[in-house]
Design a protein around this motif. Structure first.
Motif, PDB file in Angstrom:
ATOM      1  N   TYR A   4      68.175  56.264  40.753  1.00 28.66           N
ATOM      2  CA  TYR A   4      69.477  56.826  40.404  1.00 28.66           C
ATOM      3  C   TYR A   4      69.874  56.440  38.984  1.00 28.66           C
ATOM      4  O   TYR A   4      69.758  55.279  38.576  1.00 28.66           O
ATOM      5  CB  TYR A   4      70.545  56.351  41.392  1.00 28.66           C
ATOM      6  CG  TYR A   4      70.340  56.944  42.773  1.00 28.66           C
ATOM      7  CD1 TYR A   4      71.012  58.097  43.163  1.00 28.66           C
ATOM      8  CD2 TYR A   4      69.443  56.372  43.667  1.00 28.66           C
ATOM      9  CE1 TYR A   4      70.800  58.669  44.408  1.00 28.66           C
ATOM     10  CE2 TYR A   4      69.222  56.932  44.927  1.00 28.66           C
ATOM     11  CZ  TYR A   4      69.909  58.077  45.284  1.00 28.66           C
ATOM     12  OH  TYR A   4      69.695  58.645  46.522  1.00 28.66           O
ATOM     13  N   ARG A  38      73.782  65.818  39.601  1.00 32.34           N
ATOM     14  CA  ARG A  38      74.996  65.974  40.385  1.00 32.34           C
ATOM     15  C   ARG A  38      76.197  65.563  39.531  1.00 32.34           C
ATOM     16  O   ARG A  38      76.083  64.711  38.646  1.00 32.34           O
ATOM     17  CB  ARG A  38      74.935  65.122  41.665  1.00 32.34           C
ATOM     18  CG  ARG A  38      73.607  65.229  42.390  1.00 32.34           C
ATOM     19  CD  ARG A  38      73.578  64.465  43.686  1.00 32.34           C
ATOM     20  NE  ARG A  38      74.090  65.300  44.778  1.00 32.34           N
ATOM     21  CZ  ARG A  38      74.002  64.960  46.063  1.00 32.34           C
ATOM     22  NH1 ARG A  38      73.454  63.815  46.411  1.00 32.34           N
ATOM     23  NH2 ARG A  38      74.467  65.749  46.999  1.00 32.34           N
ATOM     24  N   ASP A  87      76.036  69.628  44.864  1.00 36.68           N
ATOM     25  CA  ASP A  87      75.772  68.993  43.578  1.00 36.68           C
ATOM     26  C   ASP A  87      77.046  68.732  42.788  1.00 36.68           C
ATOM     27  O   ASP A  87      76.990  68.260  41.654  1.00 36.68           O
ATOM     28  CB  ASP A  87      74.814  69.859  42.747  1.00 36.68           C
ATOM     29  CG  ASP A  87      73.404  69.850  43.300  1.00 36.68           C
ATOM     30  OD1 ASP A  87      72.982  68.795  43.803  1.00 36.68           O
ATOM     31  OD2 ASP A  87      72.732  70.903  43.257  1.00 36.68           O
ATOM     32  N   VAL A 126      76.642  60.805  47.058  1.00 36.10           N
ATOM     33  CA  VAL A 126      75.613  60.518  46.042  1.00 36.10           C
ATOM     34  C   VAL A 126      74.237  60.400  46.677  1.00 36.10           C
ATOM     35  O   VAL A 126      73.235  60.892  46.135  1.00 36.10           O
ATOM     36  CB  VAL A 126      75.980  59.236  45.274  1.00 36.10           C
ATOM     37  CG1 VAL A 126      74.800  58.790  44.401  1.00 36.10           C
ATOM     38  CG2 VAL A 126      77.215  59.449  44.416  1.00 36.10           C
ATOM     39  N   CYS A 138      73.514  61.280  38.176  1.00 34.64           N
ATOM     40  CA  CYS A 138      74.901  61.490  38.597  1.00 34.64           C
ATOM     41  C   CYS A 138      75.824  61.286  37.403  1.00 34.64           C
ATOM     42  O   CYS A 138      75.905  60.180  36.864  1.00 34.64           O
ATOM     43  CB  CYS A 138      75.282  60.544  39.716  1.00 34.64           C
ATOM     44  SG  CYS A 138      74.446  60.852  41.270  1.00 34.64           S
TER      45      CYS A 138
END
Length: 542
Positions: A4, A38, A87, A126, A138
């Protein structure tokens, strides 16, 4: 297992977090990794669908009918991966879901609080559905310190501890301003922004520093020292002539290498950037140029037509020419003759919009294009206004109008009250909520085999994204076709007009959908490529 990357912003808004996220996604993708992007938006709206474009820019619509932030357009254009409603999340959607659960009694009488309930909902969003991806990027909307963004920053802080060590990286995008009177670049705004971020428990791994000039190494070292990052992790994000030059520029500055190093990746394959090199070469070395007039009602904010602007650029890339865009407020033509504004352009595009303001100006623009044989591209509302113009000028229906503007005896365009979405019948009325009640997302259309638009697509069955509440009335079809306006595309059931064109015009096409949403720099939409080609042919006639 997915890694991430959390992208935050500081100092001021509009620095380009969405573009930075998209460019990084493109770089990781160019190395062979599978990437998902996202967007987490802190505002209380459930989605941006009811916002004025002047508030938040364009509303980007996905295939599954979600009205989302415009940054998802960047994500799709840079990676080619279709986004979906999962998203993009907002505070409004988070609270809507939590309150619904509370009303059902799902919390078993407990006190519902920001921590842990709101932050848990954000973390669940998430982490959900990321199987099969190597990296999930993100972007958190707004800037650090915004009160509405605090639950999102807290959630990603918690995720840094929840995820296995080394599986979360934080990138902070800031501004380094140049003070002309002092002749200096200033690091203090970035220092304060990082201090604010660290005060809520997040230590950035990488600083992406926006600046309008080269950042001397001394300033980079100073930022690294005071912000507690490696010198190599201070990445200059300099202004670029084109957004499509950004992936190459960021790679040259080492952004993707630094991200992979932060994750402990060693020996990662070099990125394949040839398609980005081809795109930037075509933009910087055009073989000609055309001028397109965009006659709209939100021209005061270019982000209101972000996808449209980019699709026109893509049309230029397809033809290896520069596209110069003249933005014209459609209300200007309500009181002025359009000729002085349009007689020098090579093409006219009338985009989507809502409401009566500026509608007569768009009708005049369509009439000018039809009479002067100037290439015309009407999108959504722009198609409807072209049909009204033809009804008035060619079919003798002087009162032709749209029920969007009020009651009319000649509803050439009317409110759509029901339609099929897959196997389900959707129904709407005049008194329904505005948010999420339009015909939204991808719908199929059938094109006449011998039509110009079918030749452009190279197919008779297409799928395009819609966002509208009103439709051209098929009751007027025969009278309009007798005057040369062909209904070349229809919904598969033959009820809803999807495209119109003039047979005796060099290039006059209206579409009820939004093709700009599916255009990519490396895959320009065929309608935009053809429109710009027609404009180029027009320029050579002048």
């Amino acid at each position: 297992m997915a890694r991430y990357v959390f992208i935050t912003g500081g100092v001021v808004s509009s620095l380009g977090k969405g573009l930075a996220s998209a460019a990084l996604g493109a770089l990781l993708q160019a190395r062979g990794y599978k990437v998902r992007l996202r967007k987490l938006d802190p505002y209380l709206n459930v989605d941006p669908g009811t916002m004025s474009p002047y508030q938040h820019g364009e509303v980007y619509v996905t295939d599954d009918g979600a009205e989302t932030d415009l940054d998802l357009g960047h994500y799709e254009r840079f990676t080619g991966r279709p986004a979906n409603r999962m998203d993009n999340i907002t505070t409004g959607r988070i609270y809507q879901d939590i309150i619904a659960k509370e009303r059902r009694g799902d919390y078993l009488g407990g006190t519902v609080q920001v921590i842990p309930h709101v932050t848990d909902a954000i973390k669940e969003f998430v982490l959900d559905g990321n199987e099969g991806y190597d990296f999930v990027l993100c972007e958190i909307g707004g800037t650090v310190g915004d009160i509405e963004g605090l639950p999102f920053f807290e959630a990603i802080r918690q995720l840094g501890n929840d995820l296995p060590r080394g599986e979360a990286v934080y990138i902070h995008l800031t501004l380094m301003p140049y003070i002309p009177s002092a002749g200096e670049l200033k690091t203090k705004p970035t220092q304060h922004s990082v201090k604010e971020l660290r005060s809520i428990g997040i230590q950035p791994d990488i600083l992406l520093v926006r600046c309008d000039r080269e950042i001397p190494m001394a300033e980079r070292r100073k930022l690294a020292l005071f912000c507690n990052v490696r010198e190599s992790a201070v990445i200059p994000a300099l202004d670029a002539d084109s957004i499509y030059a950004v992936p190459i520029a960021y790679h040259a500055q080492g952004l993707d290498d630094e991200v992979l190093n932060a994750f402990g990746y060693k020996g990662a394959p070099a990125p394949e950037l040839s398609r980005w090199e081809t795109i930037t070469h075509r933009i910087t070395h055009p073989e000609g140029e055309v001028t397109i007039a965009v006659v709209g009602k939100y021209t005061g904010l270019k982000d209101a037509y972000k996808s449209l602007f980019e699709a026109l650029i893509h049309g230029g890339i397809a033809n290896n020419i520069r596209v110069n865009i003249e933005w014209i407020e459609s209300a200007t033509f309500d009181v002025e003759d359009p000729t002085p504004h349009l007689d020098h352009v090579n093409g006219i595009l009338v985009p989507g919009g809502f409401g009566e303001r500026g509608a007569e100006g768009k009708i005049k623009a369509a009439g000018f294009a039809r009479q002067r044989k100037v290439p015309y591209f009407g999108i959504c509302f722009g198609m409807q206004m072209a049909v009204i113009e033809a009804a008035r000028s060619l079919a003798g229906i002087g009162g032709a109008s749209s029920t969007e503007f009020g009651p009319t005896e000649e509803p050439v365009v009317g409110l759509m009250t029901e339609w099929l979405k897959g196997n389900d019948l959707e129904r709407r009325g005049f008194d329904t909520d505005l948010g999420g009640t339009m015909r939204l997302g991808a719908y199929p259309a059938s094109l006449a085999a011998d039509s110009r638009i079918a030749a452009i697509y190279g197919d008779t069955e297409i799928s395009e994204r819609h966002r509208h509440r009103y439709e051209v009335n098929c009751a007027y079809r025969d009278r309009l076709e007798e005057r040369g306006m062909r209904f070349a595309g229809m919904s598969p059931d033959g009820v809803l007009p999807e495209t119109v064109e003039f047979v005796d015009h060099p290039w006059f096409i209206g579409v009820q959908f939004h093709p700009e949403l599916k255009s990519r720099p490396f895959a320009p939409h065929p309608l935009f490529a053809s429109f710009i080609a027609a404009a180029l042919a027009q320029s050579r006639l002048v």
